[in-house]
Design an enzyme around this catalytic site. Structure first.
Site, mmCIF file in Angstrom:
data_model
loop_
_atom_site.group_PDB
_atom_site.id
_atom_site.type_symbol
_atom_site.label_atom_id
_atom_site.label_comp_id
_atom_site.label_asym_id
_atom_site.label_seq_id
_atom_site.Cartn_x
_atom_site.Cartn_y
_atom_site.Cartn_z
ATOM 1 N N TRP A 35 30.271 -31.886 35.809
ATOM 2 C CA TRP A 35 30.158 -33.273 35.552
ATOM 3 C C TRP A 35 28.860 -33.678 34.760
ATOM 4 C CZ3 TRP A 35 31.879 -38.512 36.426
ATOM 5 C CH2 TRP A 35 30.747 -39.373 36.267
ATOM 6 N N MET A 36 28.833 -34.587 33.954
ATOM 7 C CA MET A 36 27.703 -35.010 33.190
ATOM 8 C C MET A 36 27.468 -36.525 33.083
ATOM 9 S SD MET A 36 27.000 -34.544 28.950
ATOM 10 C CE MET A 36 26.282 -33.044 28.967
ATOM 11 N N ASN A 37 26.251 -37.041 33.204
ATOM 12 C CA ASN A 37 25.840 -38.418 32.835
ATOM 13 C C ASN A 37 24.612 -38.640 32.193
ATOM 14 O OD1 ASN A 37 25.527 -38.133 36.019
ATOM 15 N ND2 ASN A 37 24.171 -39.995 35.513
ATOM 16 N N ASP A 38 23.681 -39.395 32.567
ATOM 17 C CA ASP A 38 22.573 -39.698 31.636
ATOM 18 C C ASP A 38 22.081 -38.606 30.937
ATOM 19 O OD1 ASP A 38 23.353 -41.992 33.303
ATOM 20 O OD2 ASP A 38 21.194 -42.327 34.138
ATOM 21 N N PHE A 97 17.486 -37.435 40.179
ATOM 22 C CA PHE A 97 18.086 -38.345 39.226
ATOM 23 C C PHE A 97 17.334 -38.437 37.754
ATOM 24 C CE2 PHE A 97 20.219 -41.829 41.923
ATOM 25 C CZ PHE A 97 21.134 -40.583 42.697
ATOM 26 N N SER A 98 17.454 -39.367 37.225
ATOM 27 C CA SER A 98 17.215 -39.337 35.525
ATOM 28 C C SER A 98 15.625 -39.436 35.438
ATOM 29 C CB SER A 98 17.948 -40.464 34.838
ATOM 30 O OG SER A 98 18.985 -40.216 34.799
ATOM 31 N N ASP A 167 14.041 -43.592 37.100
ATOM 32 C CA ASP A 167 14.425 -43.544 35.579
ATOM 33 C C ASP A 167 13.066 -43.364 34.634
ATOM 34 O OD1 ASP A 167 16.851 -43.394 36.356
ATOM 35 O OD2 ASP A 167 17.392 -45.454 35.473
ATOM 36 N N GLU A 222 18.295 -50.301 34.394
ATOM 37 C CA GLU A 222 18.160 -48.919 34.557
ATOM 38 C C GLU A 222 17.773 -48.198 33.199
ATOM 39 O OE1 GLU A 222 21.189 -47.273 37.712
ATOM 40 O OE2 GLU A 222 22.486 -47.938 35.919
ATOM 41 N N TRP A 305 30.786 -46.197 33.402
ATOM 42 C CA TRP A 305 30.721 -45.723 34.608
ATOM 43 C C TRP A 305 32.127 -46.280 35.382
ATOM 44 C CZ3 TRP A 305 28.317 -42.589 37.443
ATOM 45 C CH2 TRP A 305 27.168 -42.154 37.135
#
Length: 491
Positions: A35-38, A97-98, A167, A222, A305
């Site tokens: 999985w990938m996000n930001d 987190f980011s 972030d 965010e 999302w």
């Protein structure tokens, strides 16, 4: 190296190489596996562009946030490196987190990220607590600072939540200090951006509340980014729970940019205007950097999302990044263009000038799924609707439609192979420029990015259409005139 990071690196090395190159995008970043996000840590260091990303190597759903890592010489051809961070300390055991990255004065690379722990409340329930931590390394391996976390609830202004404090985006000021902006939730729950300063990247102090939402644009803000481009200060944020406003802002998770002035004495940002950063379906959490030749370049998570909960069966990875985009400020707007390096990968060229379109029309040589195509549509009263059909065969297609009366551009990927009842359509207010609507369309196997009227607006969407569906056609209700330039992209 911790056992947790070692495990992640071993797993991704074994599993990632099993994914065939043709099952990935040709020039967009996807996770090595899982999985990938930001996007995180988008930066230039020791002759390479570095991009880190929110990463769960073990599954195609969000969980156990690590940092994945890729590098590139040209922002288009990316090399996978081993995972950079794992949630292996008490203060970040619920996730790394980011965050962002920068080069320190001593030549090391600093990663600054949100560390997530949890606390148990009186009723026995648990909640996350967010702090900021750093790690230093050589562009390949990183060691977390022994005095982490470097920012905690004691560094928050009154009323700010320790639950939503995340972030960090770091940069170096002209005064030699390091600065960072961090997303925060104040007592009213509506979002604010905090500014911090450090002389060395490790010891940080609160400077100001840079900007406040005051319940105007969504809730928690965010993934902030703050920079100056072409003489204008820009604050980019990704609000949660936005309410729609006509066709300007859409509902839910959004990305907006605020332009204005920055007072270097009070460290306050005074906004003058607010605009959507991308008006498509799949775009979130952008992060920018400055290239060695002075360009401001931005990249974002090419996903939404709500849609991310529906992963197609059988895939070994999920998520991808947008094409990196050059950012400028002109005529009151941020202008986004594909990074100019894309032109180095142009191959076969096809050009049509002033073609009249009525019934569905196929132009010889205009097809494919990895391409750079510009369509110029003359806007007249001779047609009521104009449609481009992409990634098409008898079963599949995705459409871009322009209504000249309403001045609305519509995206529709209902027949794109994404077999879930999720968001498939979006309407965008688009006014002609000089009597034309110009659409530069970048396609890459599993995505479409549209740069409207020389990049004054953009729209992005992900596709899951089978690669065999590669036809492109044009149609009009009435008679429309178009010019088309199309390059096949070869990687």
């Amino acid at each position: 190296m911790s056992k947790m990071l070692e495990k992640a690196r071993k797993y991704e090395d074994e599993q990632g190489k099993q994914i065939k190159a043709e099952d990935r995008p040709a020039f967009h970043v996807s996770p090595y596996v899982g999985w990938m996000n930001d996007p995180n840590g988008f930066s230039y260091y020791q002759g390479e562009y570095h991009l880190f990303y929110q990463y769960n190597p073990y599954d195609t759903h969000w969980d156990s946030m690590h940092w994945g890592h890729v590098v590139s010489k040209d922002l288009l051809h990316w090399e996978y490196l081993p995972a950079a961070l794992a949630p292996d300390e008490d203060y970040d055991k619920m996730g790394c987190f980011s965050g962002s990255a920068i080069e320190l004065d001593d030549g090391r690379q600093l990663l600054m990220y949100t560390a997530v722990d949890h606390e148990t409340l009186e009723d026995g329930s648990k909640r996350d607590i967010q702090t900021q931590a750093v790690a230093v390394g050589d562009g390949r391996d990183y060691v977390k600072y022994e005095k982490n976390p470097v920012l905690t609830e004691k560094d928050l202004p009154e009323g700010a939540s320790k639950v939503d404090f995340r972030d960090p985006k770091i940069w170096k000021g002209k005064d030699g200090n390091f600065y960072c902006v961090i997303g925060s939730r104040p007592a009213d729950g509506s979002g604010q951006i905090l500014l911090y300063r450090s002389a060395n990247g490790f010891d940080w102090e609160f400077v100001s509340i840079l900007a406040e939402n005051k319940k105007r644009f969504g809730k928690m803000w965010e993934c902030p980014d703050f920079y100056e481009v072409d003489g204008k200060h820009v604050l980019v944020v990704s609000p949660m729970a936005m309410m729609p406003e006509g066709l300007k802002f859409h509902v839910g998770h959004s990305v907006i940019y605020l332009t204005g002035t920055y007072d270097k004495e009070t460290h306050k940002f005074v906004r003058e205007d607010v605009q959507p950063l991308d008006s498509g379906i799949d775009f979130y959490a952008p992060q920018s950097m400055q290239t060695p030749d002075g360009r401001r370049v931005m990249i974002a998570w090419m996903q939404a999302w709500p849609n991310s909960k529906f992963v197609p069966d059988g895939v070994k990875y999920f998520g991808q990044m947008t094409l990196p985009r050059e950012i400028n400020y002109r005529n009151g707007k941020l202008i986004q263009q594909p990074v100019r390096e894309i032109e180095n990968y142009r191959g076969e060229y096809v050009h049509y000038e002033n073609v009249e379109i009525s019934d569905e029309t196929v132009l010889n040589g205009v097809d494919g799924r990895v391409l750079d195509m510009t369509v110029k549509l003359k806007v007249t009263d001779a047609f009521k609707k104009f449609t481009i059909k992409l990634a098409a065969d008898e079963t599949y297609d995705s459409t871009i439609t322009y209504d000249p009366v309403r001045e609305v551009l519509s995206l529709d990927r209902s027949r794109s192979g994404y077999m879930y009842d999720i968001l498939h359509k979006r309407d965008i207010q688009v006014k002609p420029a000089g009597g034309e609507v110009t659409l530069r369309i970048l396609m890459d196997r599993f995505s479409v990015e549209i740069f409207i009227n020389d990049g004054s607006q953009t729209a992005t969407m992900v596709l899951f259409t089978p690669q065999e569906a590669d036809n492109i056609s044009f149609a009009a209700d009435g008679k429309a005139k178009i010019s088309v330039e199309k390059y096949t992209l070869t990687f």
